[in-house]
Design a protein around this motif. Sequence first.
Motif, PDB file in Angstrom:
ATOM      1  N   UNK A  98       9.680   2.655   4.335  1.00  0.00           N
ATOM      2  CA  UNK A  98      10.676   1.699   4.808  1.00  0.00           C
ATOM      3  C   UNK A  98      10.525   0.422   3.992  1.00  0.00           C
ATOM      4  N   UNK A 128      30.055  10.158  -0.285  1.00  0.00           N
ATOM      5  CA  UNK A 128      30.126   8.736   0.052  1.00  0.00           C
ATOM      6  C   UNK A 128      31.496   8.169  -0.320  1.00  0.00           C
ATOM      7  N   UNK A 183      20.666   8.171  -9.037  1.00  0.00           N
ATOM      8  CA  UNK A 183      20.043   8.488  -7.740  1.00  0.00           C
ATOM      9  C   UNK A 183      20.530   9.822  -7.166  1.00  0.00           C
ATOM     10  N   UNK A 215       8.106   5.159  -8.803  1.00  0.00           N
ATOM     11  CA  UNK A 215       9.451   5.524  -8.344  1.00  0.00           C
ATOM     12  C   UNK A 215       9.460   6.734  -7.435  1.00  0.00           C
ATOM     13  N   UNK A 231      10.188  -1.670  -2.382  1.00  0.00           N
ATOM     14  CA  UNK A 231      11.608  -1.406  -2.619  1.00  0.00           C
ATOM     15  C   UNK A 231      12.146  -2.163  -3.835  1.00  0.00           C
ATOM     16  N   UNK A 271      15.460  -3.156   1.637  1.00  0.00           N
ATOM     17  CA  UNK A 271      16.092  -1.841   1.827  1.00  0.00           C
ATOM     18  C   UNK A 271      17.100  -1.952   2.955  1.00  0.00           C
ATOM     19  N   UNK A 305      12.232   3.543 -13.797  1.00  0.00           N
ATOM     20  CA  UNK A 305      10.827   3.405 -13.395  1.00  0.00           C
ATOM     21  C   UNK A 305      10.072   4.716 -13.563  1.00  0.00           C
ATOM     22  N   UNK A 306      10.791   5.823 -13.405  1.00  0.00           N
ATOM     23  CA  UNK A 306      10.128   7.128 -13.530  1.00  0.00           C
ATOM     24  C   UNK A 306       9.621   7.355 -14.956  1.00  0.00           C
ATOM     25  N   UNK A 348      12.284   6.694   0.566  1.00  0.00           N
ATOM     26  CA  UNK A 348      13.031   5.922   1.560  1.00  0.00           C
ATOM     27  C   UNK A 348      14.161   6.795   2.119  1.00  0.00           C
ATOM     28  N   UNK A 360      17.388   6.660   2.314  1.00  0.00           N
ATOM     29  CA  UNK A 360      18.560   6.969   1.487  1.00  0.00           C
ATOM     30  C   UNK A 360      18.216   7.887   0.315  1.00  0.00           C
ATOM     31  N   UNK A 361      16.930   8.063   0.037  1.00  0.00           N
ATOM     32  CA  UNK A 361      16.543   8.983  -1.047  1.00  0.00           C
ATOM     33  C   UNK A 361      16.663  10.445  -0.615  1.00  0.00           C
ATOM     34  N   UNK A 362      16.812  10.649   0.688  1.00  0.00           N
ATOM     35  CA  UNK A 362      16.826  12.022   1.210  1.00  0.00           C
ATOM     36  C   UNK A 362      18.246  12.588   1.147  1.00  0.00           C
ATOM     37  N   UNK A 363      18.386  13.783   0.606  1.00  0.00           N
ATOM     38  CA  UNK A 363      19.657  14.511   0.673  1.00  0.00           C
ATOM     39  C   UNK A 363      19.347  15.881   1.278  1.00  0.00           C
ATOM     40  N   UNK A 403      15.310   8.732  -7.755  1.00  0.00           N
ATOM     41  CA  UNK A 403      15.545   7.803  -6.651  1.00  0.00           C
ATOM     42  C   UNK A 403      14.626   6.582  -6.691  1.00  0.00           C
ATOM     43  N   UNK A 404      13.899   6.428  -7.783  1.00  0.00           N
ATOM     44  CA  UNK A 404      13.069   5.227  -7.912  1.00  0.00           C
ATOM     45  C   UNK A 404      13.896   3.973  -8.154  1.00  0.00           C
ATOM     46  N   UNK A 427      18.870  12.603  -9.281  1.00  0.00           N
ATOM     47  CA  UNK A 427      17.790  12.550  -8.287  1.00  0.00           C
ATOM     48  C   UNK A 427      16.600  11.714  -8.754  1.00  0.00           C
TER      49      UNK A 427
END
Lengths: 792, 321
Positions: A252, A121, B196, A20, B269, A202, B243-244, A24, A26-29, B202-203, B200
């Motif tokens: 990606x 969002x 997520x 995990x 993904x 994705x 998953x983590x 990707x 969208x995981x970035x903030x 995000x997995x 955080x």
Amino acid sequence: MSSYIGQSVKRLEDKRFLTGKGHYTDDIILPQQTYAYIIRSPYAHARIVKIDISAAESAKGVVAIFKGKEIADEGIAGVPCGWQVDFKNGETMKEPPHPLLVVDKVRHLGDGVVVVIAESKAEARDAAELVEIEYDVLEAVIDPKKAAQAGAPLVHEDCPNNMCFDWELGNPKADVDAAMGKAHHVTSLEFVNQRVIPNAMEPRAAIGDYQVATDKYTLYTSSQNPHLIRLLMCAFVLGIPEHKVRVVSPDVGGGFGSKIFHYAEEALMIWCSRKLERPVKWTSDRSEAFLTDAHGRDHVTEAKMGFDADGKIMALRVNTYANLGAYLSTFAPAVPTYLHGTLMQGLYTTPLINIDVTATFTHTTAVDAYRGAGRPEATYLLERMFDLAALEMNVDPAELRFKNFIPAFDGVEQEGYQTQVALQYDSGDYEPVLKRALEMVGYDKFRAEQAAQSNGKLLGIGFSTYIEACGIAPSAVVGALGARAGLYESAQVRVQPTGKVSVFTGSHSHGQGHETTFAQVVADKMGIPLEDVDIVHGDSDSVAFGMGTYGSRSLAVGGSAIVKSIEKVLEKGAKIAAHLLEANPDDLDYAEGKWTVKGTDKSVGFGDVSLTAYVPHNYPEGLEPGLDFSSFYDPANFTYPFGAHIAIVEIDKETGKVDLKRFIAVDDVGNVINPMIVDGQIHGGLAQGIGQALFEGAIYDDTGQLINGSYMDYCMPRADDLPSFEIDRTVTPCPHNPLGVKGAGEAGCIGSTPAVVNAVVDALWKGGFKVKDVAMPMTSQRVWTAMQSETV
Amino acid sequence: MELKGRESFKATREQIWEILMDTPTLARITPGISRLEKIGDNAYDAIADVKIGPVKASFKGKLTLTDITENDSFVLNVTQNSKIGNVAAKVGLNLVNEGLNQTALAFEGKANFSGTLAGKGARILSGVASSLTKQFFASLAEEIEARDFPEAKPEITQNNSNVNLHSMSHEIKMFLNGKEQHVTVESRDLLVDVLRDKLRLTGTHVGCDTSSCGACTILINGKAVKSCTMLAVQADGTTVQTVEGLATAEGFHPIQEGFKEEHGLQCGFCTPGMMMTAVDLLQRNTNPSEHEIREALEGNFCRCTGYHNIVRAVQHAAAKM
């Protein structure tokens, strides 16, 4: 040291995905990040009468709201097209603007109208609900052939008959028609190669991050092609300086072509971020992806294939209408032309070929490259024609192919094969793949079983023997064909002082496993352990330049660039080693990570040489310190993988349900670096090709509504829809690149589709139904309906 | 004997708590209780008349409440003696927020019996317990209705004219990947977004908006659930594994091992959701056939592998588990 090339090395990138920790977009903030929501047109064709954002502007959390006019007022016309195909009469193709947000008219369902940016969002979505847009709905045209007819609604006022271009390739029509007139048998077929939607798992995402203090821009984007996105966005869309822009494509989640292109949302996020001086993130939801990711295929085709009395092909004549959608996507014009028309030779000796393509605009989502891009459509055409001709002439479809195959040539002793449609094949040996596939399927036994079938089910077998043009592509050749970019690849091999190696590649991995395959090549060629190699990709600040990953090009072009840089490293390393060994560089051998003086046991290791390169105290005179080389590799030709696919289906007579019982694929992708990864590429391609045959297809109604724009409605293959695949390969090395590889990413998708359709038609025909074609996707309803028609 | 139950009521946690702490009311609505008297902080004397099979017995004893978290939970300790035997029970009660004006009362615990009571047989005893529980829940529902509590209203934000129906926040508690996790969520927050964006992790991925793709699959109380289809508040009080939480200090979980060894992933993904679904399958079926694996995974899309190697990955894990 053991050799890595040819081994099924387990993937080095797996750990982060399995825990995990993939990364990707969208995981970035980012700090201070805002969220964009794009309000999209609910109509396929409409004039915008009024946009009222007043209520939304004061909604909780709203940061800004922008309309297309504000962007247009800054002189930003929109995203460009990267490939130019001219009309037959020499006029330039029509290239209407593709704005980041529309100004006064929407041209397809999902066209972007307003962007709402908020602190979260949810707040962006809440505020979007308060924006009122009044539309004056207009008539739409969906079908590429109808679009060209007089009186059809126009997508762009300055494109008469919705024509983007018309185009022709091959022998003169008169010669082809004359040969067709003399043919013993002519097989004709009219069909639709339906529109499919790529559906990488994705959804696309983009973050624009403008930092006013440094005047630098960073774009994080879910792309197969970060450097080209940067070039197009800087030079052709926003007019911002390229050296101030960093584009990062982190992990990606699949692309399949749909993430090659420069999308409006990428430039839009950068533009918004510059306005707000805060990062702005947009993440597509799946419904949005259905409407905005470039679609694939969508050809309406008529074809004729003429045979002599011995079953040899005399001529092929093709007429295709290609749907480009409402706007030109980055590579769209190349797909129905230079990636489709040029493949009409197939594996066969057809002496006369003519293909005519008319490309039109419609009120639909843009169509561009989707896994295979043009080559699946070409293969579908040829291979459907072949099985149909065999059926009509009452000959065995495998025999008919053997009769027409181009004889073997290796591209070294024998010249490449010059086709009637511009390309020259590099090397090929076509009989063995089909022979092997027949052996695997147990062909004779199958036919006996089929004849004896009596359980209320119909058994059928279908064939497809395909060729593809991969390893895209020689820059000069594609330049002559209309590409507005070169298609080389870059690679930098940086040896660190301790002998560890960082490789920076312009190829981009989004599932293909480059971090393993490329590392195998490097470790093998340099004679160092695999764990001493790190592959870096997807960041324009680290990687000098790149043309991205598509067209099965990464290993053939990107891998070759790496080999070139390795050669430079070893050449310089030999000079340093010779100095340390007090020998002549020509007297050294390099193997297993050390240079040895021929015929002696005097040697120096790679690590000692690399350290010396960076601590050059005892060093050859006149030689620069350091051990770090970049290369650009421009291929001499395309590569031409090929193969034979066989499908076996069973049809339920009562319901028309098609059950794919077996699928056999024998592919020749040249040399193989990692068999496990190549097999995985074939499996995935097969599933997509089979998906098109049996399940998938975009359905637009007459008003331009996409009526199956979600996973509830668009049928993608699931685990229980598919069998385990039976695959094997032959190896015909590519004669013109240093690894002898041809590319494996698209093979499965190109070969499989017609094999399945051929199997269904075979089952129906042998089952006594006078059915020569079933439209894709071959749903139960379509097959059942076909069975209600005339019997043989 | 294991005691376990859960029932939803149209009230807030605060309102139900008020009833549970009100001794006379509690005595009235609890079946069989003929006397309930407060003898100290959180301790009661109780007399209960209960019919067990053909025998009607009168129990006398003590109830004490421990581990009290106001409006949330307590542990009930019971020691009751009678002529036909003794009962000792320890039951945890939990009020779970299920949304605006909706609360679940969940209990879980153990009861031990001695004397002739112990010989009555588990079936009879658990039948009695379940019928008493049913009666209690029904009486509690009646009591809630009778009290006609004012309905909790969503918070209204004052900074604009729009009524914001979504801003009510809740603190929830999950046992997440082996650790207790508190997090404040809005009523409308989806569990996947909380995992997520707030936590955080995000997995866990989002691949669609129709609950069709399975990329967001996690385990809740050990079962595979699509976390995009669940509100975060619904996860209150549950055990969540993402998953983590698959790998341990000793290394990969067998399913991770399987995916790596058999090349069951490409872009990665769908992989977390695919593995969580596979874990759920392997818990139910330790030796699934290819057909069973394909059926079990049909709620999860993979666009890269054609599923071929995913099937092998699950078989690999099954052989190891």
